[in-house]
Design a protein around this motif. Structure first.
Motif, PDB file in Angstrom:
ATOM      1  N   PRO A 191     -19.861  35.097 -85.035  1.00 42.53           N
ATOM      2  CA  PRO A 191     -18.977  34.594 -83.937  1.00 42.53           C
ATOM      3  C   PRO A 191     -18.048  35.657 -83.025  1.00 42.53           C
ATOM      4  O   PRO A 191     -17.866  36.583 -83.402  1.00 42.53           O
ATOM      5  CB  PRO A 191     -18.083  33.684 -84.772  1.00 42.53           C
ATOM      6  N   LEU A 192     -18.350  35.065 -81.858  1.00 42.62           N
ATOM      7  CA  LEU A 192     -17.659  36.046 -80.828  1.00 42.62           C
ATOM      8  C   LEU A 192     -16.107  36.096 -80.991  1.00 42.62           C
ATOM      9  O   LEU A 192     -15.405  34.947 -80.863  1.00 42.62           O
ATOM     10  CB  LEU A 192     -17.958  35.757 -79.516  1.00 42.62           C
ATOM     11  N   PRO A 193     -15.409  37.190 -81.186  1.00 40.14           N
ATOM     12  CA  PRO A 193     -14.010  37.200 -81.286  1.00 40.14           C
ATOM     13  C   PRO A 193     -13.150  36.979 -79.918  1.00 40.14           C
ATOM     14  O   PRO A 193     -13.628  37.283 -78.982  1.00 40.14           O
ATOM     15  CB  PRO A 193     -13.772  38.625 -81.743  1.00 40.14           C
ATOM     16  N   PHE A 194     -12.306  35.944 -80.039  1.00 35.21           N
ATOM     17  CA  PHE A 194     -11.710  35.595 -78.693  1.00 35.21           C
ATOM     18  C   PHE A 194     -10.428  35.439 -79.145  1.00 35.21           C
ATOM     19  O   PHE A 194      -9.825  35.334 -80.390  1.00 35.21           O
ATOM     20  CB  PHE A 194     -12.332  34.408 -78.100  1.00 35.21           C
ATOM     21  N   ALA A 195      -9.512  35.561 -77.923  1.00 37.01           N
ATOM     22  CA  ALA A 195      -7.855  35.392 -78.159  1.00 37.01           C
ATOM     23  C   ALA A 195      -7.436  34.261 -77.066  1.00 37.01           C
ATOM     24  O   ALA A 195      -7.957  34.241 -75.878  1.00 37.01           O
ATOM     25  CB  ALA A 195      -7.153  36.622 -78.185  1.00 37.01           C
ATOM     26  N   VAL A 196      -6.707  33.442 -77.466  1.00 37.70           N
ATOM     27  CA  VAL A 196      -6.060  32.377 -76.641  1.00 37.70           C
ATOM     28  C   VAL A 196      -4.656  32.469 -76.934  1.00 37.70           C
ATOM     29  O   VAL A 196      -4.035  31.640 -77.713  1.00 37.70           O
ATOM     30  CB  VAL A 196      -6.722  31.065 -76.817  1.00 37.70           C
ATOM     31  N   GLU A 215     -11.506  32.954 -83.605  1.00 32.46           N
ATOM     32  CA  GLU A 215     -10.310  33.091 -82.947  1.00 32.46           C
ATOM     33  C   GLU A 215      -9.452  34.359 -83.640  1.00 32.46           C
ATOM     34  O   GLU A 215      -9.530  34.342 -84.842  1.00 32.46           O
ATOM     35  CB  GLU A 215      -9.330  32.076 -83.086  1.00 32.46           C
ATOM     36  N   ILE A 216      -9.121  35.329 -82.963  1.00 32.52           N
ATOM     37  CA  ILE A 216      -8.087  36.143 -83.311  1.00 32.52           C
ATOM     38  C   ILE A 216      -6.723  35.686 -83.345  1.00 32.52           C
ATOM     39  O   ILE A 216      -6.105  35.333 -82.386  1.00 32.52           O
ATOM     40  CB  ILE A 216      -8.185  37.445 -82.494  1.00 32.52           C
ATOM     41  N   PRO A 217      -6.048  35.992 -84.653  1.00 34.57           N
ATOM     42  CA  PRO A 217      -4.713  35.159 -84.555  1.00 34.57           C
ATOM     43  C   PRO A 217      -3.588  35.753 -83.918  1.00 34.57           C
ATOM     44  O   PRO A 217      -3.865  37.046 -83.724  1.00 34.57           O
ATOM     45  CB  PRO A 217      -4.425  35.330 -86.110  1.00 34.57           C
ATOM     46  N   ASN A 251     -10.343  43.991 -81.036  1.00 35.56           N
ATOM     47  CA  ASN A 251     -11.585  43.811 -80.802  1.00 35.56           C
ATOM     48  C   ASN A 251     -11.788  42.378 -80.361  1.00 35.56           C
ATOM     49  O   ASN A 251     -12.756  41.550 -80.442  1.00 35.56           O
ATOM     50  CB  ASN A 251     -12.485  43.663 -82.288  1.00 35.56           C
ATOM     51  N   ALA A 252     -10.894  41.806 -79.438  1.00 35.38           N
ATOM     52  CA  ALA A 252     -11.049  40.632 -78.736  1.00 35.38           C
ATOM     53  C   ALA A 252     -12.139  40.912 -77.663  1.00 35.38           C
ATOM     54  O   ALA A 252     -12.032  41.884 -76.819  1.00 35.38           O
ATOM     55  CB  ALA A 252      -9.477  40.204 -77.902  1.00 35.38           C
ATOM     56  N   GLN A 253     -13.142  40.008 -77.558  1.00 39.16           N
ATOM     57  CA  GLN A 253     -14.325  40.253 -76.552  1.00 39.16           C
ATOM     58  C   GLN A 253     -14.038  39.300 -75.370  1.00 39.16           C
ATOM     59  O   GLN A 253     -14.435  39.526 -74.366  1.00 39.16           O
ATOM     60  CB  GLN A 253     -15.594  39.909 -77.129  1.00 39.16           C
ATOM     61  N   ALA A 254     -13.461  37.885 -75.704  1.00 34.90           N
ATOM     62  CA  ALA A 254     -12.917  37.264 -74.662  1.00 34.90           C
ATOM     63  C   ALA A 254     -11.735  36.811 -74.624  1.00 34.90           C
ATOM     64  O   ALA A 254     -11.075  37.018 -75.889  1.00 34.90           O
ATOM     65  CB  ALA A 254     -13.715  36.062 -74.747  1.00 34.90           C
TER      66      ALA A 254
END
Length: 441
Positions: free
Chosen positions: A39-44, A77-79, A103-106
């Motif tokens: 899974p692609l790591p992302f942050a929101v 998701e990155i916490p 390592n957030a990619q998005a």
């Protein structure tokens, strides 16, 4: 500038054949092999409230967007506890080094403004490794009661920009809500958001209802009801919850309806004198045309997206199999040739696959195959899986799974067409016969 994120699209479109792997050392490069999707790591980060009333909605919107993406199985998701940077201003420059370090990619950022009963949501999507924004920022406006739809719309945009495919989050599902023991099951027609939120009941439990099917415009539902003692087809307007029966001849039973792509015609099965064949009916005039005429049981018809062909199930060969014929009737071509029995076919919105239920050696499966029957792929296996329906983008299939025994219950599940990411769909009670709507307007 074409972002490297879009390379995901090519791999996903081939996922029916083999799984794919995202290499950790080259985060955005997709290799087709026998591995799994990393899974692609992302942050929101929590969206920024731009008014005093927006605080809770800013958090809730970010959570729904994250849950939509996580639910695909393609994103991780990155916490917030891992964040180095915080986003305190929607218009501030992104500190790419801080997000790259975790390592957030998005990265998805947003802002929310609430004035009275109105909400305005803005968002931006960033490719952290290339250090650039992906596309232009967008904003959606609506009422406070419709905030979940705005969250789904943002998630659809993010998903689409990263994968190159259409989204499916801003959609609904009609289904049969089930309560009570298996030998006295109460059923009523219900509708919900794709993720189980905002359930609305459209009928009571006074009579058995089956097989709801959305119209192409998403504003009507076909279903079968036994309230007269015999199965009859009704068309229900979702907005007004008004309905009318599609009349059929006395002494006949009509069931298994689906809309044509135009929404003006219904294809269905009709039993008369012990024989079951497939018919079409013009909704406005009520005039019908018989498409099959054999001693076999012909049922579960489904139009191709262009309206030119119909896939259906028939036991004309001696066992329950799948066939395709012209939408006007005529010679049918068999497409299922594996072991076991095949039923409930439904054409993919992309037009390239048919999903089906398969029974073989005491097990039930949800599967997909090409239009010529090749590349059959079984996605599930259980005591009883049945009734697939396609997400609007043709990427995910939803179905009903019933557990064994007198105390068994029926639950909705979804699965990716690669066979990955099998997940239950939350509903207040048991559920069966799902039908996925198109994306909402």
């Amino acid at each position: 500038m074409k972002s490297r994120f879009l390379s995901i699209c090519l791999a996903l479109l081939s996922a029916i054949a083999v799984p794919v792997t995202v290499l950790a050392q080259e985060p955005l490069k997709i290799i087709i092999d026998e591995g799994i999707i990393e899974p692609l790591p992302f942050a929101v980060p929590t969206f920024q409230p731009e008014s005093a009333e927006a605080g809770q909605l800013a958090n809730d919107l970010a959570r729904v967007i994250a849950e939509d993406l996580i639910g695909t199985g393609l994103f991780r998701e990155i916490p917030a506890s891992a964040f180095i940077s915080t986003v305190s201003d929607f218009n501030a420059s992104v500190q790419y080094a801080d997000w790259k370090a975790i390592n957030a990619q998005a990265l998805v950022t947003g802002a929310v403004n609430v004035q009275g009963g109105s909400v305005n949501v803005k968002f931006r999507l960033y490719d952290v490794f290339s250090g650039a924004e992906m596309g232009n920022g967008l904003q959606f406006s609506g009422t406070t009661g419709g905030w979940r739809r705005m969250a789904h719309k943002v998630a659809d945009e993010v998903y689409s920009r990263i994968t190159g495919e259409g989204g499916y989050f801003d959609s609904r599902v009609a289904y049969v809500s089930e309560t009570g023991p298996k030998d006295d099951r109460k059923k009523r027609l219900a509708i919900m958001d794709y993720d189980g939120a905002n359930v609305q009941y459209l009928t009571d439990s006074g009579s058995i209802v089956l097989a709801p099917r959305f119209s192409p415009s998403g504003d009507r539902v076909l279903y079968t009801s036994y309230e007269s003692g015999f199965p009859r087809i009704y068309v229900l307007d979702i907005g007004s919850v008004s309905r009318r029966v599609l009349e059929s001849s006395e002494g006949t039973m009509s069931f298994a309806p689906r809309f044509s792509p135009s929404g003006q015609t219904v294809v269905f099965s009709l039993t008369q004198g012990g024989n079951t064949d497939i018919y079409t009916m013009d909704i406005a005039s009520g005039s019908s045309v018989r498409l099959t005429n054999t001693p076999a049981i012909e049922t579960a018809p489904s139009f191709s997206p262009d309206g030119q062909r119909i896939v259906f199930e028939s036991d004309r060969s001696g066992t329950q199999q799948l066939y395709i014929m012209p939408a006007t009737g005529g010679e049918a071509t068999r497409i299922s040739f594996g072991e076991g029995r095949y039923g409930t076919p439904v054409w993919s919105p992309r037009g390239d696959l048919v999903a089906f239920t398969k029974q073989n050696k005491g097990r039930f499966h949800i599967g997909v195959m090409r239009l010529d029957g090749s590349e059959e792929r079984l996605l599930t296996a259980s005591f009883l899986d049945e009734g697939p329906t396609w997400a609007p983008n043709g990427r995910v299939v939803m179905f009903a799974r019933e557990t064994q025994g007198a105390g068994g219950s029926s639950t909705l599940y979804s699965v990716d067409i690669s066979g990955r990411n099998l997940r239950p769909v939350r509903t207040p009670e048991g559920g069966s016969d799902p039908s996925w709507s198109p994306l909402q307007k």
